[in-house]
Design an enzyme around this catalytic site. Structure first.
Site, PDB file in Angstrom:
ATOM      1  N   HIS A 197       0.806  -1.227   0.000  1.00  0.00           N
ATOM      2  CA  HIS A 197       0.000   0.000   0.000  1.00  0.00           C
ATOM      3  C   HIS A 197       0.834   1.269   0.000  1.00  0.00           C
ATOM      4  O   HIS A 197       0.300   2.357  -0.129  1.00  0.00           O
ATOM      5  CB  HIS A 197      -0.909   0.022   1.229  1.00  0.00           C
ATOM      6  CG  HIS A 197      -0.161   0.309   2.510  1.00  0.00           C
ATOM      7  ND1 HIS A 197       0.584  -0.640   3.153  1.00  0.00           N
ATOM      8  CD2 HIS A 197      -0.012   1.455   3.233  1.00  0.00           C
ATOM      9  CE1 HIS A 197       1.142  -0.111   4.237  1.00  0.00           C
ATOM     10  NE2 HIS A 197       0.800   1.162   4.308  1.00  0.00           N
TER      11      HIS A 197
HETATM   12  C1  UD1 Z   1      -0.990   6.272   5.820  1.00  0.00           C
HETATM   13  C2  UD1 Z   1       0.442   6.628   6.208  1.00  0.00           C
HETATM   14  C3  UD1 Z   1       1.340   5.417   5.965  1.00  0.00           C
HETATM   15  C4  UD1 Z   1       0.800   4.192   6.675  1.00  0.00           C
HETATM   16  C5  UD1 Z   1      -0.666   3.961   6.324  1.00  0.00           C
HETATM   17  C6  UD1 Z   1      -1.214   2.876   7.207  1.00  0.00           C
HETATM   18  C7  UD1 Z   1       1.072   8.988   5.912  1.00  0.00           C
HETATM   19  C8  UD1 Z   1       1.851   9.939   5.103  1.00  0.00           C
HETATM   20  N1  UD1 Z   1       0.951   7.738   5.415  1.00  0.00           N
HETATM   21  O1  UD1 Z   1      -0.994   5.981   4.432  1.00  0.00           O
HETATM   22  O2  UD1 Z   1       2.628   5.687   6.475  1.00  0.00           O
HETATM   23  O3  UD1 Z   1       1.552   3.073   6.264  1.00  0.00           O
HETATM   24  O4  UD1 Z   1      -1.417   5.160   6.577  1.00  0.00           O
HETATM   25  O5  UD1 Z   1      -2.248   2.183   6.587  1.00  0.00           O
HETATM   26  O6  UD1 Z   1       0.569   9.336   6.954  1.00  0.00           O
HETATM   27  N2  UD1 Z   1      -8.522   6.025   2.260  1.00  0.00           N
HETATM   28  C9  UD1 Z   1      -9.751   5.418   2.416  1.00  0.00           C
HETATM   29  N3  UD1 Z   1     -10.214   5.234   3.675  1.00  0.00           N
HETATM   30  C10 UD1 Z   1      -9.550   5.648   4.769  1.00  0.00           C
HETATM   31  C11 UD1 Z   1      -8.311   6.286   4.621  1.00  0.00           C
HETATM   32  C12 UD1 Z   1      -7.810   6.455   3.351  1.00  0.00           C
HETATM   33  O7  UD1 Z   1     -10.385   5.032   1.452  1.00  0.00           O
HETATM   34  O8  UD1 Z   1     -10.044   5.432   5.881  1.00  0.00           O
HETATM   35  C13 UD1 Z   1      -7.966   6.201   0.901  1.00  0.00           C
HETATM   36  C14 UD1 Z   1      -8.200   7.588   0.340  1.00  0.00           C
HETATM   37  O9  UD1 Z   1      -8.392   7.439  -1.035  1.00  0.00           O
HETATM   38  C15 UD1 Z   1      -6.900   8.282   0.590  1.00  0.00           C
HETATM   39  C16 UD1 Z   1      -5.881   7.150   0.474  1.00  0.00           C
HETATM   40  O10 UD1 Z   1      -6.555   6.011   0.975  1.00  0.00           O
HETATM   41  O11 UD1 Z   1      -6.652   9.317  -0.292  1.00  0.00           O
HETATM   42  C17 UD1 Z   1      -4.608   7.391   1.254  1.00  0.00           C
HETATM   43  O12 UD1 Z   1      -4.877   7.658   2.608  1.00  0.00           O
HETATM   44  P1  UD1 Z   1      -3.810   8.462   3.544  1.00  0.00           P
HETATM   45  O13 UD1 Z   1      -4.298   8.501   4.937  1.00  0.00           O
HETATM   46  O14 UD1 Z   1      -3.440   9.738   2.894  1.00  0.00           O
HETATM   47  O15 UD1 Z   1      -2.522   7.577   3.467  1.00  0.00           O
HETATM   48  P2  UD1 Z   1      -2.311   6.012   3.573  1.00  0.00           P
HETATM   49  O16 UD1 Z   1      -1.926   5.501   2.230  1.00  0.00           O
HETATM   50  O17 UD1 Z   1      -3.451   5.378   4.267  1.00  0.00           O
HETATM   51  N1  UDP Z   2      -3.452  -5.129   9.340  1.00  0.00           N
HETATM   52  C1  UDP Z   2      -4.762  -5.577   9.582  1.00  0.00           C
HETATM   53  N2  UDP Z   2      -5.524  -5.959   8.500  1.00  0.00           N
HETATM   54  C2  UDP Z   2      -5.054  -5.944   7.236  1.00  0.00           C
HETATM   55  C3  UDP Z   2      -3.722  -5.490   7.003  1.00  0.00           C
HETATM   56  C4  UDP Z   2      -2.952  -5.082   8.078  1.00  0.00           C
HETATM   57  O1  UDP Z   2      -5.208  -5.632  10.728  1.00  0.00           O
HETATM   58  O2  UDP Z   2      -5.793  -6.306   6.311  1.00  0.00           O
HETATM   59  C5  UDP Z   2      -2.650  -4.685  10.495  1.00  0.00           C
HETATM   60  C6  UDP Z   2      -1.351  -5.451  10.692  1.00  0.00           C
HETATM   61  O3  UDP Z   2      -1.566  -6.559  11.515  1.00  0.00           O
HETATM   62  C7  UDP Z   2      -0.447  -4.403  11.320  1.00  0.00           C
HETATM   63  C8  UDP Z   2      -0.958  -3.092  10.776  1.00  0.00           C
HETATM   64  O4  UDP Z   2      -2.251  -3.358  10.241  1.00  0.00           O
HETATM   65  O5  UDP Z   2      -0.586  -4.380  12.721  1.00  0.00           O
HETATM   66  C9  UDP Z   2      -0.049  -2.556   9.700  1.00  0.00           C
HETATM   67  O6  UDP Z   2      -0.653  -1.440   9.117  1.00  0.00           O
HETATM   68  P1  UDP Z   2      -0.282  -0.888   7.700  1.00  0.00           P
HETATM   69  O7  UDP Z   2       0.361  -1.962   6.881  1.00  0.00           O
HETATM   70  O8  UDP Z   2      -1.518  -0.254   7.167  1.00  0.00           O
HETATM   71  O9  UDP Z   2       0.708   0.309   8.013  1.00  0.00           O
HETATM   72  P2  UDP Z   2       2.297   0.404   8.282  1.00  0.00           P
HETATM   73  O10 UDP Z   2       2.643  -0.532   9.364  1.00  0.00           O
HETATM   74  O11 UDP Z   2       2.975   0.112   6.978  1.00  0.00           O
HETATM   75  O12 UDP Z   2       2.483   1.841   8.643  1.00  0.00           O
END
Ligand code: UD1
Ligand code: UDP
Length: 369
Positions: free
Chosen positions: A210
């Site tokens: 992601h």
């Molecule tokens: C964010 C973090 C990343 C982390 C991830 C965990 C930053 C810069 N990035 O990335 O480090 O690994 O969270 O999962 O803070 N969206 C939804 N539903 C939601 C949230 C987001 O559909 O509840 C979609 C939207 O289209 C949005 C995109 O995901 O634009 C990205 O969301 P955003 O919170 O900007 O960053 P993540 O990729 O989730």
């Molecule tokens: N995770 C979850 N369901 C999923 C994928 C990930 O519960 O379908 C949990 C996973 O166990 C871990 C956390 O989400 O604890 C990791 O989050 P993510 O990969 O979104 O973010 P990152 O760690 O890269 O910031």
């Protein structure tokens, strides 16, 4: 400040923060510490947010800023404004943030502009890749924080190299271990995810991807997916891919095909995902938390990135970097599925949350004397 018990405000906003701060929230409850939770609303979809509060039986956040998705500046800026108002109202002593998201940076900036101290859980992680938004968030947060809760001595050493004073650093392990210990058994008792996907007697691989650097650029995402498809063809591993909404959006926008040998499923709740991880033959991921959990759960991991801020997982032999070139993904996966398991978990014994809370309370009481 209150000399008996400082008021701690926990700021969180995304899936991994909820999971990794849950043990600290539980520790606050157990000690009857004065605390509150601000949810920034960075993650808002039910399966990235609410499901974790329900399943981990966490109290509802005291505040929800509902900032939603936006550009980095707009999202972070709105969070800062909202957090500042609450901190002023609450008379917070210490703000706790965890990890490297925009919510972390916002909590840190809002707190440091006021008379609040900042505690950074998971301090001292570095990928040395300045193109990652997360790397900038980590560096800025560490340099502003008053309490640096480094998971390992390696992360402590990185902080010292950057000139941060030793008396701000506490090596505590990572709360990811607390979370896994608190929930692994529950997952194996309660989750029926293996039955649901017909995986009880089948070997399978688990994929998560992601990160912006992997899914926001068409060729990189295409290569990554091709690598997974080739693992399926050449090594006979079928994958389950719980897809993050960011990746799903990009897949659709680029018109990319779902790779053969891969089943895309919605993001999973924590117990189901733990169960899927625990029983996987191999995990392919670009997630930070998943690299750690795979290591703790004793499942080989292939990281679909050129670098990692979790080098401890490489050192113990639990993880290997593959990048996103298809042949590298195949070669590295082939090597990791043959690797011997049984490495030592480098992230602590599952008492990190208690240590962090104890450190804050003790130090605040000393400051007040
Ligand atoms: C964010 C973090 C990343 C982390 C991830 C965990 C930053 C810069 N990035 O990335 O480090 O690994 O969270 O999962 O803070 N969206 C939804 N539903 C939601 C949230 C987001 O559909 O509840 C979609 C939207 O289209 C949005 C995109 O995901 O634009 C990205 O969301 P955003 O919170 O900007 O960053 P993540 O990729 O989730
Ligand atoms: N995770 C979850 N369901 C999923 C994928 C990930 O519960 O379908 C949990 C996973 O166990 C871990 C956390 O989400 O604890 C990791 O989050 P993510 O990969 O979104 O973010 P990152 O760690 O890269 O910031």
């Amino acid at each position: 400040m209150n000399t008996q018990s400082p008021h701690i405000t926990i700021v969180l906003g995304t899936r991994p923060e909820i999971i990794k701060l849950a043990p600290i929230i539980r520790a606050c409850e157990a000690r009857s510490t004065s605390y509150s939770v601000i949810h920034t609303g960075q993650h808002y979809s039910k399966n990235l947010n609410e499901v974790f509060f329900d399943q981990l039986e966490l109290p509802q956040p005291d505040y929800n800023l509902a900032v939603g998705s936006a550009s980095h500046g707009e999202q972070t800026g709105e969070m800062i404004i909202g957090i500042e108002e609450i901190l002023l109202e609450e008379g917070t002593d210490v703000v706790l943030v965890q990890g490297d998201t925009n919510s972390v940076l916002a909590g840190t900036i809002a707190a440091t502009k006021l008379d609040c101290e900042v505690g950074h859980v998971e301090a001292g992680l570095r990928s040395f890749d300045r193109d990652m938004p997360e790397e900038k968030n980590r560096v800025l947060t560490d340099h502003a924080a008053d309490y640096l809760f480094a998971p390992t001595e390696q992360s402590e050493a990185l902080l010292l190299e950057e000139g941060l004073p030793k008396d701000r650093i506490y090596v505590t392990g990572n709360t990811v271990v607390d979370a896994v210990h608190q929930n692994r058994e529950l997952a194996s008792q309660k989750s029926s995810v293996l039955e649901e996907f017909g995986l009880n007697d089948t070997e399978y691989g688990l994929l998560t991807a992601h990160r912006a650097e992997n899914v926001d650029e068409k060729n990189t995402f295409m290569n990554l997916l091709e690598g997974v498809e080739r693992v399926g063809e050449e090594l006979g591993v079928e994958f389950l891919y719980p897809i993050h909404p960011r990746a799903r959006g990009q897949l659709e926008e680029f018109g990319l095909q779902i790779p053969e040998h891969t089943q895309i499923i919605p993001p999973q709740d924590y117990l189901d995902f733990l169960q899927l991880q625990s029983n996987a033959k191999v995990i392919l991921t670009d997630s930070g938390g998943v690299q750690e959990e795979a290591c703790v759960l004793n499942v080989p991991c292939v990281t679909l990135r050129e670098n990692t801020e979790r080098p401890e997982t490489l050192d113990v032999g639990a993880n290997c970097l593959a990048g996103t070139a298809p042949h590298e993904i195949v070669e590295t996966t082939n090597m990791m599925i043959q690797t011997e398991r049984g490495w030592e978990n480098p992230f602590g014994d599952g008492t990190t949350a208690k240590m962090i809370l104890q450190t804050i309370i003790q130090s605040q009481q000393q400051e007040a004397v």
